[in-house]
Design a protein around this motif. Structure first.
Motif, mmCIF file in Angstrom:
data_model
loop_
_atom_site.group_PDB
_atom_site.id
_atom_site.type_symbol
_atom_site.label_atom_id
_atom_site.label_comp_id
_atom_site.label_asym_id
_atom_site.label_seq_id
_atom_site.Cartn_x
_atom_site.Cartn_y
_atom_site.Cartn_z
ATOM 1 N N VAL A 16 3.037 -3.713 -6.434
ATOM 2 C CA VAL A 16 1.711 -3.741 -5.807
ATOM 3 C C VAL A 16 1.766 -3.178 -4.385
ATOM 4 C CG1 VAL A 16 0.969 -5.689 -7.207
ATOM 5 C CG2 VAL A 16 1.963 -6.120 -4.963
ATOM 6 N N ALA A 62 0.644 0.358 -3.508
ATOM 7 C CA ALA A 62 -0.762 0.710 -3.301
ATOM 8 C C ALA A 62 -0.973 1.361 -1.946
ATOM 9 C CB ALA A 62 -1.640 -0.542 -3.423
ATOM 10 N N GLU A 119 -1.621 -2.216 1.277
ATOM 11 C CA GLU A 119 -0.721 -3.347 1.042
ATOM 12 C C GLU A 119 -1.453 -4.679 1.187
ATOM 13 O OE1 GLU A 119 3.144 -0.817 2.688
ATOM 14 O OE2 GLU A 119 2.170 -2.319 3.951
ATOM 15 N N ALA A 127 -3.698 -5.063 -1.872
ATOM 16 C CA ALA A 127 -2.923 -5.433 -3.054
ATOM 17 C C ALA A 127 -2.531 -6.902 -3.001
ATOM 18 C CB ALA A 127 -1.676 -4.551 -3.147
ATOM 19 N N VAL A 178 1.931 -7.587 1.999
ATOM 20 C CA VAL A 178 1.444 -8.108 0.720
ATOM 21 C C VAL A 178 1.346 -9.630 0.795
ATOM 22 C CG1 VAL A 178 2.009 -8.409 -1.717
ATOM 23 C CG2 VAL A 178 2.264 -6.165 -0.656
#
Length: 382
Positions: A15, A18, A36, A39, A279
């Motif tokens: 993820v 992203a 980030e 995501a 994240v």
């Protein structure tokens, strides 16, 4: 919810991609961290709640990422640029002017939104982000005395607000935070003197050559030892590890960062720990709380626009407006405020998300201002 394991790590790395994927779309011009954060929101508390952001392993890895991000930011502040010092006087003057205006705006916003966090808002709006603004300036190829002066202003504001944040985020611990900040600053000063001595007597060069010959990455290992030691001191004294990373980055930059070390730091930070931190931050935020407390949407927008307004007043002392707007970019300080605000409940529900929203507003303005400044410089050249 499953525990933290390799499956979670794989998910986080996937993820986190992203950020680079969105950045690869030229017309969007979206900073990597936006992808980030988005995501993280998707797999975290705002979205599908696939990861446990309170897991001790996850939190530790995220904190390492934050420390490394600020370390790299510190190494990019152009403290060794002799031409930069020529604009330091005006830079400090503008930073003081911005701080005064931000203080007034902070009081107004705290009263308007009934939060009691006037000092925190003032520090946020007065801050600048070397991590956001300097890469944009360098990437656009902007140059000249006004650009050097705004770089100095960004460095001054970034450093000052990093020191001030622990004092205002939790006023009850302000005295301890002040002592902690002083301890980290003193430790960084001692490290600078020691490392400079090793640099001048040739010890550092011998270690570098030995490390390169045997493939040991000794400079990276030593840097990580120092970073983790300063971060431990910050955690013990209840100061943000942001200050530890930034201070060590300035130290390494002050004595001269070898290109090999820079590449190694960039690899471990941008390749894994940095994206993991952003994240995690996005996953930790409860953006849905903004829907339950819509006033905080207004607060986030007001903080972003307030920062742009405060920095924009640099135009009154002769600073080009696009450069003044670029100085308003925020990242590290709002993130460092949102992190303990989320973990320790220092902020009201939805308020941490409002701080990040304000930072995103300033990043958007900085991107637009950079394009305007680039066009202006090209027109002047023609």
């Amino acid at each position: 919810m499953p525990g933290f394991g390799f499956d979670t790590l794989a998910l986080l790395v996937v993820v986190g991609m992203a950020g680079p994927l969105l950045t690869a779309v030229p017309r969007l011009a979206i900073p990597v961290i936006i992808g980030e954060l988005a995501a993280g929101m998707l797999i975290g508390r705002t979205g599908f709640d696939l990861v446990d952001t309170t897991d001790p392993t996850f939190v530790l890895l995220a904190n390492i990422g934050f420390a490394l991000v600020m370390f790299v930011v510190g190494t990019h502040v152009p403290v060794r640029d002799a031409s930069l010092r020529t604009g330091i006087g005006r830079a400090v003057l503008r930073a003081v002017l911005v701080g005064a205006v931000a203080a007034v705006l902070g009081v107004l916003m705290a009263h308007l939104f009934d939060t009691g966090h006037a000092a925190l808002y003032a520090v946020l709006m007065a801050s600048s982000s070397a991590a956001v603004a300097l890469p944009i300036i360098d990437g656009l190829g902007l140059d000249g005395p006004p650009v050097l002066s705004v770089k100095a202003q960004i460095a001054v504001a970034d450093a000052a607000c990093i020191v001030l944040l622990p004092l205002v985020i939790n006023p009850g611990r302000a005295a301890g935070a002040a002592l902690g900040a002083l301890a980290i600053s003193a430790s960084a000063a001692v490290l600078y003197l020691v490392l400079r001595r090793f640099d001048r007597d040739g010890t550092r060069d011998r270690v570098r050559k030995y490390s390169k010959r045997h493939g040991l990455a000794l400079e990276l290992r030593i840097s990580l030892i120092l970073l983790f030691a300063l971060s431990a001191l910050a955690a013990t004294t209840h100061v943000s590890i942001m200050l530890a990373g930034f201070a060590l980055g300035l130290v390494i930059n002050g004595i001269g960062e070898p290109k090999r070390l820079a590449r190694q730091l960039l690899g471990i930070t941008e390749g894994f720990f940095g994206p993991l931190f952003f994240v995690w931050l996005g996953a930790s935020l409860r953006v849905r709380e903004l829907g339950d407390h819509p006033a905080f949407i207004g607060l986030g927008v007001a903080l972003g626009l307030g920062a742009v307004l405060a920095h924009g007043l640099g135009r009154l002392v002769g600073q080009p407006l696009p450069l003044a707007a670029m100085a308003a970019a925020q990242l590290g300080v709002p993130v460092a405020a949102a992190t303990p605000g989320t973990e320790q409940g220092l902020l009201a529900p939805g308020e941490p998300s409002a701080l990040i929203l304000g930072a995103l507003v300033t990043i958007a303005v900085t991107s637009i201002a950079g394009a305007v400044a680039k066009r202006g410089q090209a027109a002047a050249a023609r």
